[in-house]
Design a protein around this motif. Structure first.
Motif, mmCIF file in Angstrom:
data_model
loop_
_atom_site.group_PDB
_atom_site.id
_atom_site.type_symbol
_atom_site.label_atom_id
_atom_site.label_comp_id
_atom_site.label_asym_id
_atom_site.label_seq_id
_atom_site.Cartn_x
_atom_site.Cartn_y
_atom_site.Cartn_z
ATOM 1 N N GLN A 2 0.828 -1.197 0.000
ATOM 2 C CA GLN A 2 0.000 0.000 0.000
ATOM 3 C C GLN A 2 0.866 1.252 0.000
ATOM 4 O O GLN A 2 1.972 1.249 0.526
ATOM 5 C CB GLN A 2 -0.942 -0.007 1.207
ATOM 6 C CG GLN A 2 -0.230 -0.026 2.557
ATOM 7 C CD GLN A 2 -1.181 -0.086 3.728
ATOM 8 O OE1 GLN A 2 -2.188 0.589 3.732
ATOM 9 N NE2 GLN A 2 -0.844 -0.886 4.738
ATOM 10 N N GLN A 105 5.767 3.238 -0.180
ATOM 11 C CA GLN A 105 5.053 1.978 -0.334
ATOM 12 C C GLN A 105 5.532 0.995 0.725
ATOM 13 O O GLN A 105 6.729 0.747 0.852
ATOM 14 C CB GLN A 105 5.273 1.386 -1.727
ATOM 15 C CG GLN A 105 4.403 0.187 -2.007
ATOM 16 C CD GLN A 105 4.613 -0.370 -3.393
ATOM 17 O OE1 GLN A 105 5.737 -0.533 -3.835
ATOM 18 N NE2 GLN A 105 3.523 -0.663 -4.078
ATOM 19 N N ASP A 108 1.433 -4.696 3.232
ATOM 20 C CA ASP A 108 0.155 -4.708 3.974
ATOM 21 C C ASP A 108 0.313 -5.456 5.276
ATOM 22 O O ASP A 108 1.086 -6.312 5.458
ATOM 23 C CB ASP A 108 -0.934 -5.387 3.146
ATOM 24 C CG ASP A 108 -1.334 -4.529 1.957
ATOM 25 O OD1 ASP A 108 -1.257 -3.306 2.056
ATOM 26 O OD2 ASP A 108 -1.712 -5.118 0.924
#
Length: 108
Positions: A2, A105, A108
């Motif tokens: 993410q 980034q 997760d």
């Protein structure tokens, strides 16, 4: 993976982190070191793999390396490799500058 917004703009990031400096941010519960060199901004894990000191307390140099404040281990911010191969490479995180801010980034 993410993307997490960590700064509202590149200008804000560079103002908060002068060239040769770094800072720690928390993104998705993970502490990340954001380092600023003459080439730009980089994101790597915050703890030195040698003995665990916070890399965000260190400095950067003109070779795009972050230098651990404890034992002066130098890690290349692009490859993550320690300059003399004495410990494992740093985990690196993709960083993007977008119109609405700076993003990192993280898994997760």
């Amino acid at each position: 993976m993410q993307w997490i917004k960590i700064f509202d703009s590149e200008a804000q990031a560079k103002k908060q982190i002068p060239v040769t400096k770094s800072t720690a941010v928390v993104a998705a519960g993970k502490e990340i070191c954001i380092a600023h060199t003459p080439t730009g901004l980089f994101a790597v894990e915050n703890l030195c793999p040698h003995l665990g000191d916070a890399l965000s307390r260190g400095t950067t140099n003109y070779l795009n390396e972050i230098i651990c404040p404890w034992h002066s281990y130098r890690f290349h911010l692009i490859s993550g490799e320690e300059c003399r191969g004495r410990t494992r490479p740093l985990e690196r995180f993709p960083l993007e500058v977008r119109e609405d801010g700076v993003y990192v980034q993280v898994p997760d």
